[in-house]
Design a protein around this motif. Structure first.
Motif, mmCIF file in Angstrom:
data_model
loop_
_atom_site.group_PDB
_atom_site.id
_atom_site.type_symbol
_atom_site.label_atom_id
_atom_site.label_comp_id
_atom_site.label_asym_id
_atom_site.label_seq_id
_atom_site.Cartn_x
_atom_site.Cartn_y
_atom_site.Cartn_z
ATOM 1 N N LEU A 1 0.843 -1.193 0.000
ATOM 2 C CA LEU A 1 0.000 0.000 0.000
ATOM 3 C C LEU A 1 0.880 1.245 0.000
ATOM 4 C CD1 LEU A 1 -2.648 -0.929 2.735
ATOM 5 C CD2 LEU A 1 -2.726 -1.426 0.288
ATOM 6 N N MET A 2 0.342 2.333 -0.549
ATOM 7 C CA MET A 2 1.016 3.627 -0.514
ATOM 8 C C MET A 2 0.133 4.614 0.244
ATOM 9 S SD MET A 2 2.309 6.153 -3.586
ATOM 10 C CE MET A 2 0.647 6.468 -4.150
ATOM 11 N N ALA A 3 0.738 5.388 1.115
ATOM 12 C CA ALA A 3 0.004 6.406 1.878
ATOM 13 C C ALA A 3 0.626 7.778 1.621
ATOM 14 C CB ALA A 3 0.027 6.083 3.362
ATOM 15 N N ILE A 4 -0.224 8.762 1.369
ATOM 16 C CA ILE A 4 0.219 10.152 1.190
ATOM 17 C C ILE A 4 -0.171 10.924 2.441
ATOM 18 C CG2 ILE A 4 0.014 12.235 -0.193
ATOM 19 C CD1 ILE A 4 -0.772 10.484 -2.546
ATOM 20 N N GLN A 5 0.827 11.403 3.144
ATOM 21 C CA GLN A 5 0.616 12.116 4.413
ATOM 22 C C GLN A 5 0.709 13.621 4.157
ATOM 23 O OE1 GLN A 5 2.769 10.616 7.890
ATOM 24 N NE2 GLN A 5 3.291 12.726 8.410
ATOM 25 N N HIS A 6 -0.398 14.367 4.378
ATOM 26 C CA HIS A 6 -0.485 15.807 4.125
ATOM 27 C C HIS A 6 -0.600 16.562 5.443
ATOM 28 C CE1 HIS A 6 -2.781 19.400 2.222
ATOM 29 N NE2 HIS A 6 -1.499 19.657 2.370
ATOM 30 N N ASP A 7 0.323 17.510 5.675
ATOM 31 C CA ASP A 7 0.300 18.311 6.902
ATOM 32 C C ASP A 7 -0.792 19.382 6.786
ATOM 33 O OD1 ASP A 7 0.729 19.968 9.060
ATOM 34 O OD2 ASP A 7 2.903 19.800 8.973
ATOM 35 N N VAL A 8 -1.836 19.272 7.601
ATOM 36 C CA VAL A 8 -2.982 20.210 7.565
ATOM 37 C C VAL A 8 -3.096 20.951 8.887
ATOM 38 C CG1 VAL A 8 -4.251 18.878 5.849
ATOM 39 C CG2 VAL A 8 -4.558 18.354 8.279
ATOM 40 N N THR A 9 -1.961 21.134 9.563
ATOM 41 C CA THR A 9 -2.002 21.783 10.885
ATOM 42 C C THR A 9 -2.562 23.200 10.795
ATOM 43 O OG1 THR A 9 -0.049 20.498 11.508
ATOM 44 C CG2 THR A 9 -0.616 22.389 12.907
ATOM 45 N N GLU A 10 -2.106 23.970 9.808
ATOM 46 C CA GLU A 10 -2.578 25.358 9.682
ATOM 47 C C GLU A 10 -4.071 25.413 9.405
ATOM 48 O OE1 GLU A 10 -0.291 27.377 6.804
ATOM 49 O OE2 GLU A 10 1.605 27.212 7.899
ATOM 50 N N GLU A 11 -4.565 24.550 8.506
ATOM 51 C CA GLU A 11 -6.000 24.522 8.219
ATOM 52 C C GLU A 11 -6.800 24.111 9.450
ATOM 53 O OE1 GLU A 11 -3.678 23.319 6.440
ATOM 54 O OE2 GLU A 11 -3.850 24.038 4.361
ATOM 55 N N TYR A 12 -6.255 23.153 10.217
ATOM 56 C CA TYR A 12 -6.943 22.686 11.424
ATOM 57 C C TYR A 12 -7.062 23.818 12.439
ATOM 58 C CZ TYR A 12 -7.772 20.216 15.817
ATOM 59 O OH TYR A 12 -8.277 19.822 17.020
ATOM 60 N N LEU A 13 -5.928 24.534 12.671
ATOM 61 C CA LEU A 13 -5.948 25.620 13.646
ATOM 62 C C LEU A 13 -6.900 26.726 13.222
ATOM 63 C CD1 LEU A 13 -2.135 25.880 14.487
ATOM 64 C CD2 LEU A 13 -3.943 24.827 15.869
#
Length: 644
Positions: A115-127
């Motif tokens: 399997l391949m997983a794409i990890q996207h940093d969404v910290t700014e959108e979350y905050l």
């Protein structure tokens, strides 16, 4: 070797994409259940077993990821997405990710092998979303318990919330009726004309006739809205730090009943208030007028001696002491301001209306005028508690009134001059006409035949005088009506000048020396020669009448696009009282009281000069002589000046 270089380039591109997009890739092997990250350089890091991998993320999120991975490995789903948090000692240090799973390869049995997983940093959108949620939670109670209608639209202009009071105002039976995502800001008749992205903090007063919004998208039949509604509201857009629109709060209330009640009251008192129609109209539209005009609100508190200015747009309040109020006015109005403040300090129950000029200037550099209208506000005991009122900028009105006074004065002066001219004209025409009638009448009576030549000579003289006066009156009227035509053409002024002067000085008195100064051999200029000759002739004739001894000197000079003619004499001159009126239509006379020509030579010379674009000036020293200058703008095409 080339294949290795190609792989390095591909890794570099992949690393650049991952870095700029805040992405990270990792792979899961279904057989070994080990995971491997792809580094920012595009290389594989070391393998992690499930226990080691679980140390990177929150325990609950690891369990959720495990469930999604197992479901994909068992073929229950092809893709999956999980929100995960990193492990951190402090909540503020925690990072938030969105991880998307997909099948990378399958075995012969069709089940995934990796399997391949794409990890996207969404910290700014979350905050950012958390901040919005906190804001919504903070105002939730106020939103629903407010005594005003409250509506909230998201950044796309979709209605996402409204309180019960708003439902009642707009006949909404149930909140779900308009919160299905189909009701947009542009479907609201009160705000449909305001572009979403251009909204600013605004206080509005609207009068909506629902009959003008009959299109289906307004859904007025669904809510049963008919007739007119008077609505006062405030628009409050919410923007993030980058200035992007996050949503729009709107609060307001229906003032239709208040307005309609007022109208009914006014209609009932119509017979009793015939003289106050303008006041009723102002009161009926006071809210709208305050919102769109430059009217601002003021308060004065006599117990604290404080003057308060209120800006309705920004809601800012500026408090000033009595001394500052007095200093703000111009010196001539400071005593007036002091008097007004004293009246309010003594708690007068009468309204106060006062226009005041202040020290501040507007963009045009004018002193600003403000009109204050103050009324006392009483407490329950009937005592004056404060003074409430309005003020507005009346600078344009004051300037217009001042100009009107000036123009009125000019018109009155012009009328006086015109009446004086008509009176003088009547006298100057009647005098020679009476002479003609008188001497003609002598022929019909008893007379000596030897007197007839004298009678005839007097009739001829009076006829010539009458003809001269009438011709000049008609000519000056033609000039004042701008009916004279001017035509410029090349003229050798050096050649024509002596001819102009000789004709003009033909009536010079014996004993007076004519002097004609000729500084050029040739001077070709573009002028109206005939009209300029008329100006020279009339000025010279005037000097001939006023000069009995000495000389009359006529000269000219061309300099930088202007031809200047100068006439000097050693005649009687004018007194200081007469000098300012030499160009008036007053029929000039000599010292002996005799009419000089028609008496209109100087006014005609002035009008001709001005209409040719030039200037004329006359200076006189009583008893010593007079000097006159005429300057005409022109272009010289050939100049040959005499050498001295």
């Amino acid at each position: 070797m080339s294949e290795e270089i190609g792989n390095m380039k591909q890794k570099a591109r992949l690393a650049l994409i991952m870095k700029t997009s805040k992405l990270r890739l990792w792979f899961y092997d279904t057989a070994s259940r080990h995971l491997c990250y792809l580094s920012e350089a595009g290389n594989y890091e070391r393998e992690y077993n499930p226990a080691d991998f679980a140390l990177f993320f929150h325990r609950d999120d690891v369990d959720h990821m495990r469930d999604v991975v197992f479901a994909i490995c068992e073929g229950k789903m092809d893709t999956g997405k999980v929100s995960a948090r990193s492990r951190a000692d402090k909540e503020s240090d925690c990072r938030h990710y969105e991880i998307s799973f997909s099948v990378m390869s399958r075995g012969d049995d069709g089940l995934p092998t990796s399997l391949m997983a794409i990890q996207h940093d969404v910290t700014e959108e979350y905050l950012r979303q958390q901040k919005i949620n906190e804001l919504l939670a903070r105002y939730h109670t106020i939103f629903n318990s407010s005594l005003l209608d409250m509506l909230y639209y998201d950044k796309n202009g979709v209605l996402t919330d409204l309180n019960e009071r708003a439902c009642k105002s707009f006949n909404v039976k149930s909140r779900e009726q308009v919160l299905d995502g189909s009701f947009l800001l542009k479907n609201n008749p009160f705000y449909s004309q305001i572009p979403l992205n251009e909204m600013t903090n605004t206080l509005t007063g609207s009068i909506i006739d629902f009959r003008d919004f009959g299109l289906p998208e307004y859904r007025l039949e669904e809510f049963g809205l008919t007739g007119k509604m008077y609505y006062e509201s405030t628009i409050n857009p919410i923007r993030n730090d980058e200035g992007e629109l996050e949503g729009v709060y709107m609060s307001g209330h229906d003032i239709s009943e208040m307005v309609n009640s007022y109208h009914r009251l006014q209609n009932g008192l119509k017979q009793l208030q015939q003289g106050t129609d303008s006041i009723k109209q102002y009161i009926a539209n006071i809210d709208y007028a305050l919102s769109v005009s430059g009217v601002q609100l003021v308060n004065y508190y006599p117990h604290s001696y404080t003057f308060e200015l209120i800006n309705r747009e920004s809601k800012k309040r500026l408090c000033m002491s009595q001394l500052r109020c007095i200093r703000l006015a111009t010196p001539r109005f400071r005593r007036t301001v002091n008097s007004v403040l004293n009246r309010m300090d003594h708690l007068t129950t009468r309204g106060i209306v006062q226009a005041i000029e202040i020290e501040i200037r507007d963009k045009k550099g004018r002193q600003i005028w403000l009109l204050f209208n103050m009324v006392p506000m009483l407490n329950e005991k009937g005592e004056v508690e404060r003074y409430f009122g309005t003020y507005r900028d009346i600078t344009d009105v004051v300037e217009t009134e001042q100009r009107l006074v000036v123009e009125t004065k000019k018109a009155q002066e012009t009328e006086v001059v015109k009446q004086a001219f008509l009176t003088n004209m009547s006298y100057e025409i009647r005098t020679p006409l009476n002479n003609i009638i008188g001497y003609a009448g002598l022929f019909t009576g008893d007379h000596d035949e030897s007197d007839e030549p004298f009678f005839i000579d007097q009739i001829k003289t009076s006829t010539n005088e009458l003809l001269l006066v009438v011709n000049d009156i008609l000519y000056i009227s033609r000039l004042e009506a701008n009916m004279e035509e001017y035509k410029k053409e090349p003229v050798d002024f050096a050649f024509a000048f002596e001819g102009y002067c000789k004709n003009a000085l033909a009536s010079i008195k014996p004993g007076v020396q004519p002097v004609i100064v000729q500084p050029y051999n040739k001077l070709v200029v573009d002028i109206d020669g005939s009209h300029l000759a008329m100006v020279i002739q009339r000025l010279c004739y005037f000097s001939c009448v006023m000069t009995e001894h000495g000389s009359i000197t006529v000269s000219y000079e061309y300099h930088r696009g202007e031809l200047t003619i100068r006439i000097e004499d050693t005649g009687f001159g004018f007194t200081e009282e007469v000098a300012p009126h030499i160009f008036d239509h007053n029929f000039a006379r000599s010292a002996s009281g005799k009419l000089i020509g028609s008496g209109l030579d100087l006014p005609i010379a002035q009008l001709l000069t001005k209409q040719m674009g030039g200037t004329i000036e006359i200076q006189s020293d009583y008893g010593k002589g007079t000097s006159g200058w005429v300057s005409i703008p022109c272009t010289a095409s050939e100049i040959d000046k005499k050498r001295v």
